[in-house]
Scaffold this active site. Structure first.
Site, PDB file in Angstrom:
ATOM      1  N   CYS C  92      36.378 -12.665 -45.114  1.00 12.04           N
ATOM      2  CA  CYS C  92      37.364 -12.764 -46.196  1.00 12.04           C
ATOM      3  C   CYS C  92      37.380 -14.173 -46.780  1.00 12.04           C
ATOM      4  O   CYS C  92      36.445 -14.597 -47.427  1.00 12.04           O
ATOM      5  CB  CYS C  92      38.731 -12.314 -45.686  1.00 12.04           C
ATOM      6  SG  CYS C  92      39.889 -11.929 -47.002  1.00 12.04           S
ATOM      7  N   HIS C 209      37.960  -6.992 -42.716  1.00 10.67           N
ATOM      8  CA  HIS C 209      38.373  -7.748 -41.535  1.00 10.67           C
ATOM      9  C   HIS C 209      37.982  -7.025 -40.251  1.00 10.67           C
ATOM     10  O   HIS C 209      38.774  -6.236 -39.731  1.00 10.67           O
ATOM     11  CB  HIS C 209      39.886  -7.947 -41.547  1.00 10.67           C
ATOM     12  CG  HIS C 209      40.346  -8.960 -42.544  1.00 10.67           C
ATOM     13  ND1 HIS C 209      40.548 -10.280 -42.225  1.00 10.67           N
ATOM     14  CD2 HIS C 209      40.627  -8.851 -43.857  1.00 10.67           C
ATOM     15  CE1 HIS C 209      40.940 -10.959 -43.303  1.00 10.67           C
ATOM     16  NE2 HIS C 209      41.002 -10.101 -44.309  1.00 10.67           N
ATOM     17  N   GLU C 211      37.890  -8.182 -37.331  1.00  6.18           N
ATOM     18  CA  GLU C 211      38.750  -8.601 -36.209  1.00  6.18           C
ATOM     19  C   GLU C 211      40.055  -7.803 -36.177  1.00  6.18           C
ATOM     20  O   GLU C 211      40.754  -7.796 -35.185  1.00  6.18           O
ATOM     21  CB  GLU C 211      39.039 -10.106 -36.289  1.00  6.18           C
ATOM     22  CG  GLU C 211      40.153 -10.534 -37.224  1.00  6.18           C
ATOM     23  CD  GLU C 211      39.793 -10.507 -38.700  1.00  6.18           C
ATOM     24  OE1 GLU C 211      38.681 -10.046 -39.033  1.00  6.18           O
ATOM     25  OE2 GLU C 211      40.615 -10.924 -39.537  1.00  6.18           O
TER      26      GLU C 211
END
Ligand code: ADP
Ligand code: MG
Lengths: 94, 744, 235, 94
Positions: C92, C209, C211
């Site tokens: 990002c 994302h 994560e």
């Protein structure tokens, strides 16, 4: 170059500059200023961040006064936020 | 020199308040002192109209570590962990400047949270606007408020996980923007705002001070009218990047035990934050305005003292720690200046360098501020309120005009009912990677990393109900949040509120306020939910017309085992659908159309009585739902609220992307009443067919009515063969209607 | 230690970064590998052997996302680290920083919706022959959260041809059937591009994302393979 | 008014205009254009949205050439992204 009176057939360009009022915190300007200092240019005193809006207008059927009124209306209602911003504009014919 | 005799009224002070100031000081105040009194005694800061009633709230309980009085309330959630939360209004600023008003509202409430030593872990927001289809202006407000909330929270890296939005004529001239933030802290690292230790210093951390927001607190304590436009310079702008840095700096300072107390700067800026610190510690304070980093050097002392420039914090420190603190602030590139010293004289003294320019006894600004108990009287509109909002022929008329499919589609496309996806997709609701239930369900759930726990939040408040019956409306507001939590498997443990009302000096308004407070007190008692923080916003009127009384309640719940988190979506084909808590054959259960969405959509009126609620019974229903979840007997749970039973069933279909075949046995032909009445204390659950017996047994024991109303499956929602629509079409209407309206 | 290569991740932190702890959590608590934060004022770090530039709003994204962060001292280390073949992933805002730094080609524009977007999006794994997505099957459709204001990837025509010729396009936005078209494009990104790598295939940038989707409780664990791939490919 | 050579003691203002390259779709400009048409001004042909950054520089110890170089560096590396944007600037002394 400012236009006078009614001019036909050529596109009119209007540059509108929108800036934050003096008393309003310019967070973006501050960040840019710090970045410039970080780069090593410490002769920078102030940075103000604003918007630059270019309009291309077909003014065939309008007088300069009409256009000015229109832009003023747009400046107030659409292009700037009168709570925190000022605007000014200039007309150019390239 | 300004003549204070002529100025006090402009600052919002009343004649006898001015006299009181003179008697406290035993002289005339100067303009600086007058300004300080005016902001400290504003409704916004002093709660002068509400204090006498608010003190009756239940504020203690098993989980409470800190009730109202600090920047935010604190609940113990075990394992040496605590959650810290509070909700606050930013209505007036948002009505005038929606983007910045909403953004700074978020910024303000977040500062309240980390002022307690907690890291903010999520935010919620409760919004009210006029109807979207009546004017572009309402869309503009809605659009900019959502953008303001989103931009601020997103940049801070705090997920905005839930909230509510309602649209009603009553908010046309006065929108409501209530923001809530929640923090997580180690119990032993919590900090308070009390000033103590003679010689200790106050350090200003964060943004520089500008002319923004001067007299904001006074502005918030007044009605909106043409003049409000002219007072626009009060607008403050937010700088979320600065706040993110201030947050990290403050948490680092706390972690390194470098500060003794912390206080955010909100309304009335340096004045209110430092006065509150001094008052809580019962000490005096010397403030030097010359030390405050300014944006504009020409600012005069009173402007510096009451400026509401955002992203500033005040920390109490030992002088010896200053250098270390300064180093940390330098590392993050932010201001850090000693602006005050704790003294033993109980005076609030303002200096400009060596020159003493103001001196006020601290307590006269706080404890001795005026308190009002206004006249109250049942408002006139309630005197001729019809008992019944609809008659048999009204229902027949509607049925003649529209098919049941059409009625259903009208209801689920109402902006008050349909998905608020357009809103929450603009909010980062996943950052910090704890969001265990995404927005859209009954409550928003945040898991706590490295534990088995989760916390859940729900906020609600129905202005129409409170307009019709403030006391019952308040009971329902509390009940509904608790019910939403129960549906997620969370035990309610504490709440915060934001009470939005008109001008309390009008007897009818104060009567509404009083009744709402009594309702909240009652509900909290029965549910055993303490009030740990809150906020009051009066003067929500435009051109003399007050909004519906709108108490917004936000309740926190605790989930002991994340494995048991439940949501509202149907899960598997053939699962049994059960309605808990309502007897479909009981006529009175079926006639709760007063203040309903149905009434508003088809008859354009807010009338009748608000739905009845038996709060002891409600408590039993919620307990039952929690118990069934705990025993892992149900796969989904969703309560009935705005829009009624049909909407609840549809939402479970939508969230599960499943069809359902509903066949509820009705006593007589009262389809509309059954499915659109906003009868309280109902929950729709689904379960494996083989679990039904156990559920039935449990409910029979508890004397909770239950009825098998259908099965999950297929791609169609069929309700009693009256409604028959493909689930894809339902999802399309429900999910996209707000976006559709917003793009016209 | 499940991995004998002893990976040690460095997670960069700029003022305004806000996904550093999320990355740390995944690497440390879930995948049980070593990692540490690296403050942007550091000039180098000799311990680590992989770099993550996490998401957030470095410097508020006030001028242009990623534009200011690139002037931090640590970025010259990142350049050097990458030139030696070290693995760098920008997520990002991290992706935006890598673009501004010219470690990856192209640039980010405002989402064509002009709105921040936060939701799960389907992604198609276009290339699995690189150290970042080797753990996925080529062509697989996965789902990850996207959360950005400026994810509208742009590259000029010539650059796009280059990307394709060198198989640098790694992830594309798609729908549940894997169709990558305008209706499955959330932000106007050119050819639905969601993630790319450099020519040397050791620098990776992606808008989604990973994560945020490494645990079932969060709704998906489709993101794990990004970190696992890196771990398995650390030299 | 453009400055010539080295001038002391007065602050130099530099206006920097950053615009998206022609070939790049300007989503913000498009939205403004649509809004303007909605207001009823249909003589608008095109709207381009850009940034307007005002710098205040202490140029006491620098020549105009120095300053120009500095601004060009900033324009290229910080204030605009050359992959998608152009910038131009003018110096003014008020
Ligand atoms: N302003 C908002 N911000 C974020 N989420 C919202 C907002 N408004 C509504 N929601 C979400 O939409 C869902 C439905 O809201 P609501 O209809 O008020 O629920 P309920 O009827 O269960 O109280 C909830 O999950 C809520 O959190
Ligand atoms: Mg509910």
């Amino acid at each position: 170059m400012p236009v006078k009176g009614q001019v036909n057939f050529i596109m009119l360009k209007v540059n509108v500059y929108v800036t934050l009022k003096k008393e309003i915190l310019d967070a973006q300007g501050l960040v840019i200023k710090k970045a410039i200092k970080q780069i090593g240019y410490d002769n920078i005193n102030e940075v103000r961040f604003g918007k630059f809006i270019q309009l291309e207008i077909d003014d065939r059927d309008k007088t300069e006064e009409d256009i000015k009124k229109e832009i003023d209306y747009l400046g107030d209602k659409l292009l700037s936020n009168p709570n925190i911003e000022n605007y000014r504009f200039e007309m150019v014919r390239e | 020199m300004l003549d204070v005799e002529k100025e006090y009224a402009k600052l919002g002070l009343k004649k006898d308040e001015f006299e009181k100031i003179k008697s406290f000081l035993k002289r005339k105040p100067n303009y600086l002192e007058l300004s300080i009194y005016s902001v400290m005694w504003s409704e916004h800061c002093s709660y002068k109209s509400s204090r006498s009633l608010l003190k009756n709230f239940k504020t203690t309980g098993t989980y409470v570590l800190q009730g109202p009085g600090e920047n935010a309330g604190i609940l113990d959630i075990g394992d040496n962990q605590a959650i810290v939360f509070k909700m606050e209004s930013h209505n007036h600023p948002s009505a005038v400047e929606p983007y910045q008003g909403a953004a700074t509202g978020i910024g303000g409430i977040i500062r309240d949270i980390f002022a307690m030593g907690a890291r903010p872990i999520c935010s919620l927001n409760s919004l009210r606007f006029g109807k979207l289809d009546t004017s572009q202006h309402q869309k503009y407000l809605f659009e900019m408020v959502v953008k303001g909330i989103g931009d601020y929270g997103n940049c801070m890296g705090i997920p905005t996980i839930g909230g509510e939005v309602y649209f009603d004529k009553t908010y046309e001239g006065n929108c409501l923007v209530n923001a809530m933030s929640v923090g997580l802290a180690q119990k032993d690292k919590l900090i308070k705002s009390k000033a103590f230790g003679i010689g200790n210093q106050l350090v200003l951390i964060g943004s520089s001070t500008g002319r923004d927001g001067i007299h904001g607190a006074t502005f918030a304590s007044d009605e909106l009218n043409e003049e409000s436009e002219a007072r626009r310079p009060s607008v403050q702008v937010g700088d979320p990047f600065m706040e993110k840095v201030v947050l990290e700096v403050c948490l680092e300072l706390l972690d390194k035990k470098l500060i003794l107390g912390l206080q955010d700067m909100g309304a009335a800026g340096i004045t209110s934050s430092s006065v509150e610190m001094a008052s809580k510690g019962d000490v005096g304070l010397d403030i030097d305005v010359a030390k405050v980093p300014l944006r504009e050097p020409s600012m005069v002392p009173y402007e510096i003292m009451i400026s509401e420039s955002q992203e500033r914090m005040l920390a109490l420190i030992e002088p010896a720690k200053f250098d270390e603190i300064k180093n940390i602030c330098n590392e993050w590139n932010i201001n850090c200046e000693v602006i005050g010293t704790v003294t033993d004289n109980k005076l609030y003294r303002i200096f400009k360098g060596d020159e003493l320019i103001g001196e006020i006894p601290v307590k006269t600004l706080t404890d001795e501020a005026p308190v009002y108990y206004h006249k109250h009287e049942k408002p006139r509109y309630l005197q001729n309120m019809p008992e019944k909002s609809l008659h048999e022929e009204d229902y027949e008329n509607i049925e003649r005009k529209f098919s049941n499919n059409e009625i259903f589609k009208k209801i689920i496309s109402s902006p008050n009912i349909c998905s608020k996806k357009w809103v929450w997709e603009q909010y980062d609701h996943m950052v910090q990677t704890n969001t265990a239930v995404l927005p859209g369900h009954d409550s928003s759930v945040i898991r706590i990393k490295n534990t088995k726990k989760a916390v859940a939040f729900s906020c609600d408040g129905n202005g129409r109900y409170c307009y019709l019956e403030p006391y019952n409306g308040a009971l329902i507001a509390v009940a509904e949040t608790a019910r939403n939590l129960a549906c997620s498997g969370a035990l309610p443990i504490g709440l915060t509120d934001c009470l939005n009302f008109g001008n309390p000096e009008k007897p009818g308004i104060f009567w509404q306020f009083k009744n709402v407070i009594e309702g909240i007190i009652k509900a909290c008692e029965v549910f055993d939910i303490p009030v740990i923080s809150g906020n009051v916003s009066f003067y929500n009127e435009s051109f003399g017309k007050a909004i519906h009384p709108t108490p917004v309640i936000a309740t926190a719940g605790l989930i002991k085992d994340v494995e048991k988190i439940t949501d509202s979506g149907f899960k598997d084909d053939n699962d049994e659908i059960i309605l808990l808590g309502r007897d479909l054959n009981n006529k009175s259960d079926n006639d709760n159309m007063g203040g309903s969405e149905f009434l508003e959509i088809f008859f354009d009126k807010v009338e009748g009585k608000c739905p009845d609620i038996d709060i002891e019974y409600e408590k039993k229903i919620q307990k039952t739902c929690l118990e069934l979840i705990d025993r892992r007997l149900i796969k989904s749970a969703h309560d009935v609220s705005s829009g009624g039973l049909a909407v609840t069933i549809a939402e479970s279909c939508i969230y599960g992307k499943k069809g359902a075949e509903i066949n509820a046995g009705l006593l007589e032909n009262n389809f509309l009443k059954t499915f659109y009445s906003e009868t309280q204390s109902q929950i729709v659950v689904s379960c494996l067919p083989e679990n039904f017996k156990k559920i039935e047994e449990y409910c029979n024991n508890e004397k909770i009515p239950l009825e098998r109303i259908g099965r999950v499956g297929g791609t169609i929602l069929n309700i009693n063969s009256e409604i028959n629509i493909h689930i894809g079409e339902i999802i399309n209407i429900y999910d996209n209607n707000i976006e559709k309206i917003m793009t016209i | 230690m499940p991995f004998d290569k002893k990976p040690y991740f460095g997670i960069l932190v700029f003022p305004g970064t806000n996904c550093e702890t999320d990355c740390f959590h995944v690497l440390n608590n879930i995948l049980k590998v070593r990692c540490k934060y690296i403050w942007h004022k550091e000039s180098h770090d000799d311990d680590i052997n992989a770099i993550i530039i996490p998401g957030g709003f470095s410097y508020g994204d006030y001028l242009r996302s990623g534009a200011v962060a690139r002037f931090s001292p640590i970025m010259s280390f990142v350049r050097e680290f990458a030139s030696k073949g070290g693995l760098v992933t920008g997520i990002c805002n991290g992706f935006q920083i890598l673009l501004e730094e010219n470690l990856l080609p192209g640039a980010m524009l405002r989402n064509n919706t002009l709105k921040f977007i936060c939701r799960y999006s389907y992604l198609k794994v276009i290339d699995a022959g690189n150290p970042f997505t080797s753990g996925y099957e080529k062509g697989k459709i996965i789902s990850m959260p996207i959360r950005h204001n400026e994810g509208n990837y742009y590259i000029d025509e010539k650059g796009l041809i280059d990307l394709k010729e060198n198989n640098q396009i790694i992830l594309k936005y798609c729908n549940s059937d894997g169709i990558t078209d305008a209706s499955s494009n959330p932000n106007g990104s050119i050819e639905n591009i969601a993630g790319i790598c450099n020519k040397k295939r050791n620098v990776f940038g992606l808008m989604p994302h990973p994560e945020a989707c490494c645990e079932k409780i969060l709704g998906s664990d489709d993101g794990r393979a990004v970190f696992e791939s890196m771990i398995n490919n650390i030299i």
